[in-house]
Write a protein that holds these residues in place. Structure first.
Motif, short mmCIF file in Angstrom:
data_model
loop_
_atom_site.label_atom_id
_atom_site.label_comp_id
_atom_site.label_asym_id
_atom_site.label_seq_id
_atom_site.Cartn_x
_atom_site.Cartn_y
_atom_site.Cartn_z
N ASP A 136 0.86 -1.19 0.00
CA ASP A 136 0.00 0.00 0.00
C ASP A 136 0.89 1.23 0.00
O ASP A 136 2.12 1.13 0.00
N SER B 178 0.79 3.78 2.32
CA SER B 178 0.73 4.46 3.61
C SER B 178 2.13 4.84 4.08
O SER B 178 3.13 4.24 3.67
N ARG C 212 3.34 4.29 6.97
CA ARG C 212 3.89 3.16 7.73
C ARG C 212 4.59 2.16 6.82
O ARG C 212 5.58 1.53 7.21
N THR C 213 4.11 2.02 5.59
CA THR C 213 4.75 1.11 4.63
C THR C 213 5.94 1.77 3.92
O THR C 213 7.01 1.18 3.79
N ALA D 86 2.05 10.76 2.76
CA ALA D 86 2.93 9.80 3.42
C ALA D 86 4.38 10.28 3.49
O ALA D 86 5.15 9.83 4.33
#
Length: 207
Positions: free
Chosen positions: A141, A143, A145-146, A168
């Motif tokens: 994805d 995001s 966090r990724t 992001a």
């Protein structure tokens, strides 16, 4: 096996691998990227050569005597091989006095592709502006966090990072962005752009 010369319609390349004991024969293309193609090897090598030289398709057709559809299929196949190699061999980019451009793109399979990324796979693309070296990393994805841990892994400290305005990226250090919905170059600073990464995606992957 020994390389032996053969003539006839069944031996398009003029040579086969032959076992002197059992007389078993194998194509010289076995387990290669050209296996299964009906083109002559010299035609395949011509297409690869002219693709590397960035010759226009109309001229590749003239030089090789191959149909437009076949040339397009082979050029797409070559791009897929290059993209998959970059995915399989990630590198670290950037460093002091270096700039990288970062963006995400969705990859689409073509019929020749045997890579590991799936249909509609999001891929994080990082290009080093000074060298044109690039890194492609499949992601689940987009995001923060990724994406952020992957960027920290592949972009060296001290690098100037140019992105679009995807939220992001806001936490990245030494970061500048350009609004792609308005333009591809920051009108206040013409060094803030992602033109290089757009060219990378068109040239290597033809998304």
């Amino acid at each position: 096996m020994r390389l032996q010369k053969r003539e006839g319609r069944d031996y398009i390349d003029g040579y086969v691998w032959c076992c002197p004991g059992c007389q078993r024969r194998n194509s010289i293309r076995i387990n290669s990227f050209s296996e299964g193609s009906h083109l002559q090897l010299v035609q395949i090598l011509d297409i690869v050569y002219w693709w590397c030289r960035d010759l226009r398709q109309v001229h590749v057709i003239q030089e090789t005597g191959v149909s437009k559809k076949t040339v397009i299929d082979w050029q797409n196949y070559i791009r897929d091989i290059c993209a998959q190699y970059v995915i399989d061999h990630p590198v670290q980019l950037g460093g002091r006095n270096r700039t990288v451009e970062i963006d995400e793109s969705k990859f689409m399979h073509r019929k020749y592709n045997r890579g590991r990324f799936k249909e509609g796979q999001w891929v994080l693309v990082i290009v080093e502006r000074e060298t044109d070296n690039c890194c492609l990393i499949p992601v689940d994805d987009r995001s923060a966090r990724t994406l952020l841990p992957i960027i920290q892994q592949h972009v060296l400290p001290g690098t100037r990072i140019i992105t679009d305005q995807w939220a992001a990226y806001n936490a990245l250090p030494n970061h500048a962005s350009v609004n792609h919905s308005l333009h591809f170059v920051d009108h206040n600073n013409d060094m803030v752009h992602t033109n290089q990464i757009e060219g990378c995606l068109l040239g290597i992957c033809k998304i």
